[in-house]
Enzyme design. Sequence first.
Site, PDB file in Angstrom:
ATOM      1  N   THR A  89      38.040  35.988  38.056  1.00 27.09           N
ATOM      2  CA  THR A  89      37.584  35.770  39.444  1.00 27.09           C
ATOM      3  C   THR A  89      37.107  34.318  39.279  1.00 27.09           C
ATOM      4  OG1 THR A  89      36.674  38.098  39.838  1.00 27.09           O
ATOM      5  CG2 THR A  89      35.870  36.055  41.165  1.00 27.09           C
ATOM      6  N   ASP A 102      35.041  41.828  34.240  1.00 28.23           N
ATOM      7  CA  ASP A 102      35.444  43.611  34.022  1.00 28.23           C
ATOM      8  C   ASP A 102      35.131  43.827  32.567  1.00 28.23           C
ATOM      9  OD1 ASP A 102      35.552  43.390  36.900  1.00 28.23           O
ATOM     10  OD2 ASP A 102      37.491  44.426  36.748  1.00 28.23           O
TER      11      ASP A 102
HETATM   12  N1  ASP Z   1      35.817  41.193  39.145  1.00 31.44           N
HETATM   13  C1  ASP Z   1      36.388  40.487  37.799  1.00 31.44           C
HETATM   14  C2  ASP Z   1      35.819  39.204  37.748  1.00 31.44           C
HETATM   15  O1  ASP Z   1      34.840  39.185  37.818  1.00 31.44           O
HETATM   16  C3  ASP Z   1      38.052  40.599  37.689  1.00 31.44           C
HETATM   17  C4  ASP Z   1      38.254  40.418  36.229  1.00 31.44           C
HETATM   18  O2  ASP Z   1      37.533  40.964  35.338  1.00 31.44           O
HETATM   19  O3  ASP Z   1      39.021  39.599  36.171  1.00 31.44           O
HETATM   20  O4  ASP Z   1      36.379  38.365  36.963  1.00 31.44           O
END
Ligand code: ASP
Length: 334
Positions: free
Chosen positions: A12, A90
């Site tokens: 993210t 994640d």
């Molecule tokens: N929600 C996740 C993040 O915070 C997506 C990922 O793990 O790439 O990056």
Amino acid sequence: MPVVQIITTGGTIASRIDPATGAAFPVMRATELVAQIPELSQHAQVGVDEFGLVPSWDMTPATVLRLARTIRSTLAAGDVDGVVVTHGTDTMEESAFALDLLFDGEQPVVITGAMRNASQPGSDGPRNLLSAVRVAASINTRGLGVAVVMNDQMHAPRYVTKSHTTATDTMISPGVGPIGTVDDSGVWLRWRPARLPRMPLVEPEPRVYLVRMAAGMDDLFLRVLHRERARGVVIEGSGAGHMPGQWRSSLVQLLESGTPVVLTSRCGRGRIVPIYSGDLGGVTLRKMGVIPAGDLTGLKARIALMFALGAGWEPAQIMSYFARAGADDEVTIT
Ligand code: ASP
């Protein structure tokens, strides 16, 4: 001025919303990430290295092995005081733990990410990256190994876990708390966590599976794992480490075929303690040869087992390694 190398992998923190789809995805170049934060130059001279651009649900321990090798050669080239890795949240806890098992340098390796992407108001990426660079540049963090820095808190890979789907304070260390904080006056490392012994930089065994015990769930997963010749199994049992009695025969089959079965708890805090007899209490499981994983969560125990099997360790060696994670009273961790 300390020199910090930023190695980017996606997540993210590198994501923007594509107006065509309305959905976020990692697209940002490393130079863009750094250009958002002019304050970086007050704390370190930063270099960048684009290792990857993936959401972290596609990260694997094998990729982390390559990352560990990249970090090792970055540091071997000299003149780098610390490394920052940007990563999706994640699976950050798994990658951080794997890196901590593999990395043995003096310079700190700091992993950070974001919960709000760069298109969103209040995006936490720039702040987290700034704090991570400050931790990596700090004289206080030498010899620390790997740390996760998010939301101005520092966490030990051994304990950190993602606890909320969207909140910026998602990273917590249940039962022990953060190891330190970052604020406007500096980097404050409050305690140094016990690290497990280093593991060799070898390809991790991929066929290691994690099964979570659920009340009344039959032994189907264990039967499939035996039939499909899983190389290793980690079970998140209930409480201090228990499984339904109905699982006994498939568990025996797995153990008799030489598959290491590692026991963790689905509680998330505390360690495996043999308390109960009967099928399948913790005392019984220990007599059967199940390997207790101390206070490691199922996700972390699986990572350790993958690298142990990749290195060709025998069950006795695997057992004594996990004993260092607090599985036995006789072991004092230093
Ligand atoms: N929600 C996740 C993040 O915070 C997506 C990922 O793990 O790439 O990056």
